[in-house]
Design a protein around this motif. Structure first.
Motif, short mmCIF file in Angstrom:
data_model
loop_
_atom_site.label_atom_id
_atom_site.label_comp_id
_atom_site.label_asym_id
_atom_site.label_seq_id
_atom_site.Cartn_x
_atom_site.Cartn_y
_atom_site.Cartn_z
N GLU A 83 0.93 -1.29 -0.02
CA GLU A 83 -0.06 -0.07 0.03
C GLU A 83 0.83 1.24 0.03
OE1 GLU A 83 -3.38 2.20 2.95
OE2 GLU A 83 -2.97 -0.15 2.82
N ASN A 84 2.12 1.17 0.72
CA ASN A 84 2.89 2.34 0.70
C ASN A 84 3.43 2.54 -0.55
OD1 ASN A 84 2.41 2.84 3.51
ND2 ASN A 84 4.25 1.86 4.27
N ASN A 87 1.05 4.04 -2.78
CA ASN A 87 0.61 5.62 -2.51
C ASN A 87 1.97 6.40 -2.70
OD1 ASN A 87 -1.69 5.11 -1.30
ND2 ASN A 87 -0.97 4.88 0.79
N GLN A 88 3.06 5.94 -2.66
CA GLN A 88 4.19 6.65 -3.26
C GLN A 88 4.13 6.84 -4.71
OE1 GLN A 88 6.57 8.19 -1.50
NE2 GLN A 88 7.52 9.01 -2.93
N ALA A 90 1.64 6.89 -6.87
CA ALA A 90 0.43 7.94 -6.97
C ALA A 90 1.08 9.10 -6.66
CB ALA A 90 -0.80 7.61 -6.34
N LYS A 91 1.61 9.38 -5.62
CA LYS A 91 2.20 10.67 -5.24
C LYS A 91 3.23 11.37 -6.21
CE LYS A 91 4.99 12.86 -1.60
NZ LYS A 91 5.72 12.53 -0.35
N ASN A 94 1.33 12.34 -9.56
CA ASN A 94 0.65 13.52 -9.23
C ASN A 94 1.69 14.47 -9.35
OD1 ASN A 94 -1.14 15.49 -8.40
ND2 ASN A 94 -0.91 15.19 -6.41
#
Length: 163
Positions: A83-84, A87-88, A90-91, A94
């Motif tokens: 999950e981390n 998320n990284q 996706a960050k 972005n």
């Protein structure tokens, strides 16, 4: 004897002096006393009318805090790591999109500047020099703070993708 016992603030208030002062001022006003009374009443009425037409709202209620409750309680370390990583990713995606949009906006402003007759290359060089000077000053300030606290400053390399 009084029907009501005076207490607090009202025990020291004597209306006789106030009434006597009003009668004295009323006599001194002469033939203009009714005009003065009318203007005073009009001003008082105007102020209270304006106050009564004002709309006021109280402060907003504080936000309701909702704690994150969508995560499973007994996740494994592998699930947390996956999950981390997601998320990284996706960050970073972005951040790349924001950098692309910023570059498009900069190019748009440069085009407008060229059409306006400005030397946009000189302006860009000056802005880059100011940014570099600000970053250097910030690094020096951080290094000085770390030296005072006895911690060795990490060696930072500027990220070329950040511009």
């Amino acid at each position: 004897m009084f029907l009501f016992k005076r207490s607090g603030y009202w025990k020291d208030v004597r209306p006789t002096g106030m009434v006597g002062d009003f009668v004295e001022v009323w006599k001194q006003a002469g033939h203009n006393r009714w005009r003065i009374a009318a203007v005073s009443a009009a001003c008082t009425f105007g102020v209270f009318y304006v106050m009564s037409t004002q709309e006021a709202k109280g402060p907003h209620p504080p936000p309701k805090v909702t704690y994150i409750s969508v995560l499973k309680q007994h996740r494994t370390d592998a699930e947390i790591m996956a999950e981390n990583v997601a998320n990284q990713a996706a960050k970073e995606a972005n951040a790349r999109e924001l950098a692309r949009r910023d570059k498009e906006v900069r190019e748009l402003y440069k085009t407008i500047g060229r059409m306006s007759g400005m030397d946009v290359e000189k302006i860009a060089r000056e802005a880059d020099a100011q940014d570099a000077a600000a970053e250097k000053a910030e690094r020096e300030r951080i290094d000085a703070t770390l030296r005072r606290s006895g911690v060795e400053a990490p060696k930072l390399t500027p990220d070329p993708a950040a511009r």
